[in-house]
Write an enzyme that holds these catalytic residues in place. Structure first.
Site, PDB file in Angstrom:
ATOM      1  CG  ASP A  10      41.196  41.764  32.386  1.00 18.85           C
ATOM      2  OD1 ASP A  10      40.404  41.969  33.344  1.00 18.85           O
ATOM      3  OD2 ASP A  10      42.507  41.900  32.352  1.00 18.85           O
ATOM      4  N   GLY A  91      50.607  46.046  40.270  1.00 12.37           N
ATOM      5  CA  GLY A  91      50.860  47.159  41.137  1.00 12.37           C
ATOM      6  C   GLY A  91      51.878  48.358  40.823  1.00 12.37           C
ATOM      7  CG  ASN A 126      48.420  51.678  35.726  1.00 15.02           C
ATOM      8  OD1 ASN A 126      49.358  51.932  35.442  1.00 15.02           O
ATOM      9  ND2 ASN A 126      47.811  50.910  36.356  1.00 15.02           N
ATOM     10  CB  ALA A 127      49.122  54.391  30.599  1.00 19.08           C
ATOM     11  CG  ASP A 129      42.388  48.016  32.830  1.00 16.84           C
ATOM     12  OD1 ASP A 129      42.800  47.295  32.311  1.00 16.84           O
ATOM     13  OD2 ASP A 129      41.925  48.035  33.971  1.00 16.84           O
ATOM     14  CD  GLU A 184      40.831  46.537  37.871  1.00 21.37           C
ATOM     15  OE1 GLU A 184      42.061  46.616  37.744  1.00 21.37           O
ATOM     16  OE2 GLU A 184      40.544  45.422  38.114  1.00 21.37           O
ATOM     17  CG  HIS A 263      38.410  44.228  32.909  1.00 20.34           C
ATOM     18  ND1 HIS A 263      39.521  45.031  33.455  1.00 20.34           N
ATOM     19  CD2 HIS A 263      38.315  44.622  31.585  1.00 20.34           C
ATOM     20  CE1 HIS A 263      40.096  45.310  32.559  1.00 20.34           C
ATOM     21  NE2 HIS A 263      39.215  45.449  31.379  1.00 20.34           N
TER      22      HIS A 263
END
Length: 382
Positions: A10, A91, A126-127, A129, A184, A263
């Site tokens: 990432d 997850g 989902n918080a 990235d 994502e 990513h």
């Protein structure tokens, strides 16, 4: 300088004065907690410097139970550097994006706490990235999200570095449950020459068939549409048909396979654009590493990337200057499988038959091509 590309996941890069600083996820390669920082003078050779923070900040740890930080984003606002970090566990949607600030990329970094947090009790997304992007007026926005609930965007208060008015923002991309909602790593860049905002995301499992997709919009908050005009929120089409595939796993003849590239972030360095991402040497392994590729903009308004990592200067050529007696290996990113190269003897015929937009360049006495067919399939070759 040592070659410290291994263990990078990432990745994002910022240039300060004459040095590039690489920030990435805590992977224990090397053993760090708090975002590892590497530096380079040439984008090729890297030194490990330090961790930005001493570990997971208290507020983030108490909310998420994270043991390391993921997917940092770093920007400069006036004389202050801002790092957005993600705290979560695999997850889980009990996640936290926080902000830290510093006078220099090497710190000292001071935690400023929550930007946005999620949990099953609060919302369905989902918080993690985070990426900070700018609209045409210089206003800052955060695009973020992973798998659960899709990708969101919200405006940022430039003074505080945090959300200006909204709690979560607006959803701009999502994939259906039949593919585990696998989307994502969002990143948005504006191209003033085309007057479009480009949304880059990664699809599928990061262990094997991870791949990078792109879509574009006239507005920073969407709607984002791919080469075929499909909206990135479309839940009805085959999910592999939505999003223009820019890069996936591939193998040139007699070379190691590149697995699961994804990513990405983008570095704009003067007139040069670079796609920054990680990849794997083996499927389902921790053998991930950094890749930096030149990114080119085609006349059709879409981006494409180089077939090999950046290794220095190159020369853009007219196709007529290419020796057509040379045999080529072409990778065409069509489908979800690992793409194998195909040998062709006539590059001119390939371009004509596919009605391709392309760039041809020369580096170290070898010819390379990267482009996109009239059907929206990215390709590259050597």
């Amino acid at each position: 300088m040592k070659d410290l590309k291994n263990g990078v996941h990432d990745p994002t890069i910022i240039k300060h004065k004459d040095t590039y600083y690489l920030f990435s996820t805590d992977t224990q390669q090397p053993k760090t907690s708090g975002v590892p920082i590497r530096s380079s003078k040439d984008l090729i050779h890297w030194d490990f410097e330090k961790s930005a923070l001493s570990g997971v900040p208290k507020e983030a740890s108490e909310w998420s139970n994270a043991v390391g930080l993921w997917a940092p984003e770093i920007i400069k606002v006036e004389n202050e550097f801002r790092m957005y970090y993600s705290a979560s566990s695999f997850g889980s949607t009990t996640s936290f994006i926080g902000l830290a600030t510093a006078p220099h990329p090497l710190g000292p970094w001071e935690d400023k706490g929550e930007v946005v947090k999620t949990s099953p009790d609060l919302t369905d997304h989902n918080a993690i990235d985070a990426n900070i992007c700018k609209d045409r007026h210089g206003n800052q926005w955060m695009v973020y999200g992973s798998f659960f609930g899709g990708i969101y965007i919200a405006q940022i208060d430039k003074n505080t570095g945090k959300f200006s008015e909204t709690r979560f923002g607006k959803r701009i991309a999502k994939r259906p449950k039949i593919v585990d909602t696998a989307i994502e790593g969002p990143f948005i860049i504006y191209n003033p020459e085309t007057d479009y905002f480009y949304l880059f995301v990664s699809y599928d499992s990061l262990n094997d068939f991870y791949n990078i997709r792109v879509a574009r919009s006239k507005s920073i908050d969407g709607p984002y549409k791919d080469f075929d005009g499909n909206d990135m929120l479309n839940q009805e089409l085959n999910p592999e048909k939505v999003g223009t595939k820019l890069l996936g796993g591939y193998q040139f003849n007699d070379e190691p396979t590149i697995y699961a590239p994804g990513h990405n972030s983008i570095l704009v360095d003067g007139d040069n654009h670079f796609l920054i991402h990680h990849a794997r040497r083996k499927k389902y392994s921790d053998q991930f590493f950094l890749q930096i590729r030149s990114l080119f903009w085609l006349e059709n308004g879409w981006p494409v990337v180089a077939p090999y990592e950046h290794n220095g200067d190159y020369e853009i050529l007219e196709i007529g200057l290419v020796d057509n007696k040379k045999e080529w290996e072409i990778i065409l990113f069509k489908g979800t499988d690992i793409q194998k190269s195909k040998r062709i003897s006539d590059i001119f015929t390939f371009i004509e038959e596919t009605k391709a937009h392309y760039k041809v360049y020369k580096n170290n006495y070898q010819y390379f091509i990267t482009g996109m067919t009239d059907k929206g399939y990215a390709f590259f070759g050597k």
